[in-house]
Design an enzyme around this catalytic site. Structure first.
Site, short mmCIF file in Angstrom:
data_model
loop_
_atom_site.label_atom_id
_atom_site.label_comp_id
_atom_site.label_asym_id
_atom_site.label_seq_id
_atom_site.Cartn_x
_atom_site.Cartn_y
_atom_site.Cartn_z
N HIS A 193 1.00 -1.11 -0.21
CA HIS A 193 -0.20 0.05 -0.05
C HIS A 193 0.93 1.32 0.07
O HIS A 193 0.57 2.46 -0.55
CB HIS A 193 -0.90 -0.01 1.28
CG HIS A 193 -0.12 0.35 2.54
ND1 HIS A 193 0.37 -0.59 3.34
CD2 HIS A 193 -0.36 1.20 3.22
CE1 HIS A 193 1.03 -0.18 4.35
NE2 HIS A 193 0.32 0.89 4.38
N ASP A 194 2.10 1.12 0.56
CA ASP A 194 2.76 2.37 0.67
C ASP A 194 4.20 2.38 -0.17
O ASP A 194 5.05 3.04 -0.11
CB ASP A 194 3.43 2.63 2.06
CG ASP A 194 2.56 3.37 3.05
OD1 ASP A 194 1.70 4.04 2.52
OD2 ASP A 194 2.63 3.21 4.17
N ASP B 63 -4.45 0.79 8.22
CA ASP B 63 -3.33 1.51 8.28
C ASP B 63 -3.56 2.61 8.99
O ASP B 63 -2.40 2.94 9.74
CB ASP B 63 -3.48 2.15 6.85
CG ASP B 63 -2.10 2.84 6.51
OD1 ASP B 63 -1.09 2.77 6.82
OD2 ASP B 63 -2.59 4.20 5.39
N HIS C 238 -6.04 4.13 -0.76
CA HIS C 238 -6.20 3.64 0.49
C HIS C 238 -6.27 4.88 1.70
O HIS C 238 -6.38 4.87 2.67
CB HIS C 238 -4.87 2.79 1.12
CG HIS C 238 -3.45 3.27 0.91
ND1 HIS C 238 -2.83 3.57 -0.06
CD2 HIS C 238 -2.82 3.89 2.06
CE1 HIS C 238 -1.60 4.21 0.21
NE2 HIS C 238 -1.47 4.42 1.53
N HIS C 239 -5.87 6.16 0.79
CA HIS C 239 -6.23 7.47 1.69
C HIS C 239 -7.50 7.97 1.20
O HIS C 239 -7.80 9.23 1.60
CB HIS C 239 -4.91 8.38 1.34
CG HIS C 239 -3.91 7.85 2.20
ND1 HIS C 239 -3.73 7.91 3.77
CD2 HIS C 239 -2.43 7.34 1.94
CE1 HIS C 239 -2.47 7.54 3.94
NE2 HIS C 239 -1.76 7.27 3.00
N HIS D 59 2.60 9.66 -2.97
CA HIS D 59 2.80 8.40 -3.20
C HIS D 59 1.78 7.52 -3.54
O HIS D 59 2.05 6.22 -3.95
CB HIS D 59 3.40 7.73 -1.42
CG HIS D 59 2.22 7.48 -0.63
ND1 HIS D 59 1.65 8.75 0.30
CD2 HIS D 59 1.59 6.57 -0.15
CE1 HIS D 59 0.93 8.19 0.64
NE2 HIS D 59 0.75 6.84 0.77
N LYS E 77 5.98 5.40 -1.76
CA LYS E 77 7.27 5.83 -0.91
C LYS E 77 8.44 6.00 -1.48
O LYS E 77 9.30 6.43 -1.28
CB LYS E 77 6.86 5.70 0.62
CG LYS E 77 5.66 6.31 1.14
CD LYS E 77 5.69 5.94 2.50
CE LYS E 77 4.33 6.54 3.06
NZ LYS E 77 3.99 6.51 4.89
#
Length: 226
Positions: A74-75, A158, A129-130, A103, A78
């Site tokens: 998910h990240d 998260d 996801h944000h 990201h 980054k």
């Protein structure tokens, strides 16, 4: 944790033809860990807790492996964020937050919006996801069930894990305080049904988190699946 292992292994057997893709994704997750140690531990916890929440919500076994890899990645965007922002000690400025928020899009660029179930899940979770259930999230301001299911699952985990981590600008919240914050201050950001399942089984996630803290991110995440 045994239930999680069993569920994902069944999915893994069904997806044996995707072994090359899975191996490539595993290498991508490992590469992301070298960028940021904190993200590495966070990645492991989010992966295992996300598939536990997916199991409790009743997601089909065939989607467990896609959700496992999607949550672990998910990240991944980054990787493309400058260290001056990603590893800054202290609060980010508004312009730095703008860079950090990239990201999500950068992560989705690793995957295809179409293709295998794993690739699509990775795309959806990386990009969305944000997003918040009330439409206040980013990058697209999606609302409600316009947000893909897998992203709605991972978003809760998260946030929970981020709250219970030490940050450069605050100490970690306790499990109890994190649940209070999610319930009282952030409830409108999450799918209400999925949130209710999470809250009902909150102790499960505390337990998983403690196991991974003992075992370490690499051993927990890759010795079993990698």
């Amino acid at each position: 944790m045994n239930k999680i292992f069993t569920t994902v292994e069944r999915s893994n057997e069904r997806l044996s033809d995707s072994r090359t893709e899975v191996e490539g994704l595993t290498r991508l997750v490992k590469a992301s860990l070298f960028k940021d140690d904190d993200t590495g531990v966070h990645t492991s916890r989010v992966a295992f807790m996300s598939i536990e929440l997916a199991r409790l919500v009743g997601v089909d076994d065939s989607l467990m492996l896609p959700i496992f890899y999607a949550s672990a990645l998910h990240d991944v965007g980054k990787i493309a964020i400058p260290d001056s922002v990603l590893k800054k000690k202290g609060q980010l400025t508004p312009s730095e937050w703008s860079v950090m928020r990239q990201h999500s899009q950068k992560g989705s660029d690793f995957f295809g919006e179409t293709g295998s179930d794993i690739s699509k899940a990775c795309y959806n979770v990386s990009l969305y996801h944000h997003e918040n259930y009330d439409g206040s999230g980013y990058p697209q301001g999606l609302k409600g069930k316009d947000i893909p299911l897998e992203a709605r699952i991972v978003s809760i985990i998260d946030v929970y894990d981020a709250l219970t981590m030490d940050r450069c600008y605050r100490p970690a919240h306790t499990h109890t305080d994190a649940i209070k914050i999610i319930t009282c201050d952030m409830e409108s950001k999450f799918d209400p049904h999925i949130l209710n399942v999470f809250l009902k089984h909150a102790e499960n996630f505390k337990h998983i988190r403690e196991i991974i803290e003992r075992n370490g991110p690499i051993d927990s995440l890759y010795n079993y699946y990698g």
